[in-house]
Design an enzyme around this catalytic site. Structure first.
Site, PDB file in Angstrom:
ATOM      1  N   LYS A 284       0.617  -1.222  -0.003  1.00 47.81           N
ATOM      2  CA  LYS A 284       0.085  -0.179  -0.340  1.00 47.81           C
ATOM      3  C   LYS A 284       0.680   1.223   0.421  1.00 47.81           C
ATOM      4  O   LYS A 284       1.965   1.706   0.178  1.00 47.81           O
ATOM      5  CB  LYS A 284      -0.982   0.326   1.345  1.00 47.81           C
ATOM      6  N   GLU A 370     -20.105  -6.573   8.914  1.00 48.38           N
ATOM      7  CA  GLU A 370     -21.094  -6.229  10.133  1.00 48.38           C
ATOM      8  C   GLU A 370     -22.552  -6.867  10.251  1.00 48.38           C
ATOM      9  O   GLU A 370     -22.623  -6.819  11.413  1.00 48.38           O
ATOM     10  CB  GLU A 370     -21.464  -4.902   8.995  1.00 48.38           C
ATOM     11  N   ARG A 398     -25.663  -2.502   5.849  1.00 53.56           N
ATOM     12  CA  ARG A 398     -25.417  -4.212   5.364  1.00 53.56           C
ATOM     13  C   ARG A 398     -26.265  -5.506   6.677  1.00 53.56           C
ATOM     14  O   ARG A 398     -26.009  -7.040   5.867  1.00 53.56           O
ATOM     15  CB  ARG A 398     -23.736  -4.377   5.111  1.00 53.56           C
TER      16      ARG A 398
END
Length: 626
Positions: A284, A370, A398
């Site tokens: 990253k 979630e 969600r």
């Protein structure tokens, strides 16, 4: 002026004439363009810097848009945008009226689906591959998913289907956490390439079939070979065994910044007659020191100084709502050992990092899941704990079923802290918390609060922890209003509002941060000789029926919320008005049956008529008509 390869790329077709060395140069140019733009506009810097070579390899080998590249979340798609005809407008990235920070089908035929929420790419890709098989066509399907997203429940559901169906498609696992081990890399790399080779799989299957048909001796050789093969896999590529067991052929980890290696492996995977998974290891923030050193900070960031990587400081001295929530929750947890904080891979974003440091045994991060977070909260509550689920409003969607069945139905003591409620700005429609008030209002037993400032947030968190049953508090992104935070918070009475300004001509019933816009609108109306009452409703559910009744005695009632009107708080006021024989007309201001684009929140408020001037104009127009 030095000419860039990037300036000559108007579509992915242009990549096919470039050498691998030229593609490496292009990768560097793309990184510089990403940094130049995001340093001014902000954005998802580290993920996009890390995925450049993956995207270039895909587009150089595939025939898009006939072939399909499905992005998971879309945080890493900036390189994709730059080589698909959007270089000229890339400086408008995430700006009002500009291009989106995420793939957006209405923006380009190269964008397959409106990604923005994690773990959905494999399901979308599986649907595309299944449709291709039904249609008898030959397009290639590639899904790019991160190592965090693949841990989400929906991704596992899709993997289960993909492995069972065995339809050809490629999953590129963008792993930006694991390093490559040199001592086993060469052998693992060789086995990985051989296993995704069509020649290898066909030869393997043919030999196995012949041995199985040759009697007990042949079957014994098959069993020995199968056991030996599995042992080698476990020894060399144990990390991929879960995918192998699901029926998905895997490569060994390869360097995600070696474009030659990616192309070589991807070419074989695209030719395979079965689902394959490429394990690609990336870094990253690749190519930019500050992002490499602080990938968490540069995951999603505002404008920053390109030379130093220092984020531009805000001129607003008020604390952010997230920080206020963080401090208040830590104070509450100090005196209540039953409080347990839960998040879904958003420890920093939801402000729970400090809680995790102070109370590590009472902090739970379930990853991008979630549904699991909300359902786990119910188990904690059943066992006598006081769970606080901190999640972005848009991601709570969600776990809607778990909100209803696992928490509200048994009326459990759970607090849902919905950060980024309402319009969030630059990330656009996939991240706006537009639907929370409507979907929370409809759930029995649920109580819903919306603070208008940081002091109210502290009171409301204290209240939510004190009340029985499920309670949600919904607060916005960004800076609060700069009011003093109470040292000793109060327990607010459910369904009781507070009137901030008196007036008998018009009543403005405002929810959450819209109180500030309502007060400004009242000042503007006063200059027109119209006295507006402003009520901070505090409670979305239960509503303050007395305050509504008093408002209906004026000439006009205007409700203001930064959420969808359909099913929202304003419609709750309308329902109460319908029970009265004589009442003032009610106008609901909010988001009307649309998805709101990206832009500064102030720009979006103005566009929707939710700023002070818009509220004033609505009142004036209605009174003139009446």
């Amino acid at each position: 002026m030095k000419h860039r390869i990037l300036d000559m790329v108007s579509s992915p077709q242009d990549l096919k004439v470039l050498t691998d060395d030229e593609l490496c140069i292009l990768a560097d140019e793309i990184r510089q363009q990403i940094l130049s733009t995001t340093s001014k506009n902000g954005g998802h810097v580290a993920p996009s810097l890390g995925a450049v070579e993956i995207i270039l390899a895909c587009h150089s080998l595939m025939d898009c848009p006939k072939d399909k590249i499905v992005f998971d979340v879309g945080h890493q798609a900036y390189a994709h945008k730059l080589i698909t005809g959007r270089l000229g407008e890339f400086d408008t990235l995430r700006q009002f009226g500009g291009i989106s920070g995420f793939p957006k089908p209405s923006e380009s035929p190269y964008d397959v689906h409106p990604s923005g929420h994690a773990s959905d790419s494999l399901s979308v890709a599986a649907g595309l591959a299944t449709a291709r098989d039904l249609n008898g066509t030959d397009e290639k399907i590639v899904a790019i998913i991160g190592d965090a997203s693949i841990g989400g429940g929906m991704a596992f559901e899709a993997l289960n289907y993909i492995g069972q169906r065995k339809t050809p498609m490629v999953i590129i696992l963008n792993d930006n956490e694991m390093s490559i081990s040199r001592n086993v890399g060469a052998l693992a790399d060789y086995l990985g390439h051989r296993r995704v080779s069509r020649e290898y799989t066909q030869t393997r299957d043919t030999i196995q079939e012949r041995l199985e048909q040759s009697g007990p001796a042949g079957q014994a050789l098959v069993d020995f070979g199968r056991n030996f093969k599995d042992s080698i896999k476990q020894m060399v590529i144990a990390d991929e065994m879960i995918f192998e067991q699901l029926g998905i052929v895997c490569t060994a980890p390869i360097d995600g910044h070696d474009i030659r290696a990616i192309k070589r492996t991807l070419k074989e995977c695209l030719l395979a007659d079965c689902p394959t998974l490429m394990h690609v290891v990336t870094k990253k923030g690749k190519g930019y020191g500050p992002a490499e050193q602080r990938p968490d900070v540069f995951h999603g960031i505002g404008p920053f100084d390109l030379e130093t990587g220092v984020v531009a400081s805000s001129s607003n001295p008020a604390p952010k709502y997230t920080s206020v929530f963080s401090q208040a929750l830590c104070r509450e947890a100090e005196g209540n050992r039953d409080i347990v904080a839960i998040t879904a891979a958003m420890k920093d974003g939801t402000g729970l990092a400090r809680f995790a440091q102070l109370y590590p045994d009472r902090f739970i991060d379930v990853g991008i899941a979630e549904e699991n977070a909300v359902c786990m909260a119910s188990g904690l509550a059943i066992a006598g704990k006081k769970p606080v689920v901190a999640v972005y409003s848009t991601f709570m969607q969600r776990a809607f079923d778990q909100l209803i069945i696992n928490n509200a139905l048994p009326d459990l003591d759970v607090v849902f802290a919905l950060d980024r409620g309402g319009l969030v700005g630059d990330d656009g429609p996939t991240h706006h918390g537009s639907f929370d008030l409507a979907y929370l209002r409809m759930i029995p037993h649920m109580k819903v609060m919306a603070p208008s400032d940081e002091a109210e947030l502290v009171h409301m968190l204290h209240t939510a922890l004190a009340l029985p049953g499920p309670v949600a508090l919904r607060y916005p992104r960004g800076n609060a209003r700069g009011v003093e935070v109470p040292a000793e918070p109060e327990v607010l009475t459910p369904g009781v509002s507070r009137t901030l300004r008196q007036g008998d001509d018009v009543a403005i019933l405002a929810f959450g941060r819209m109180v500030e816009q309502a007060l400004e609108a009242a000042e503007l109306l006063a200059k027109q000789g119209i006295e507006a009452r402003v009520v901070d409703m505090r409670w979305v559910k239960p509503l303050d029926e007395d305050a509504v009744a008093q408002a209906l005695a004026t000439k006009l009632v205007v409700t203001v919320e930064d959420g969808i009107v359909a099913g929202g708080a304003g419609e709750g006021v309308c329902a109460l008005a319908c029970t009265r024989a004589q009442a003032a007309p009610v106008i609901n201001l909010g988001i009307r049956d649309r998805f709101v684009p990206q832009g500064k929140v102030s720009q979006l408020f103005e566009m929707l008529g939710l700023d002070a001037c818009g509220i004033r104009d609505t009142v004036l127009a209605s009174l003139s008509e009446g």
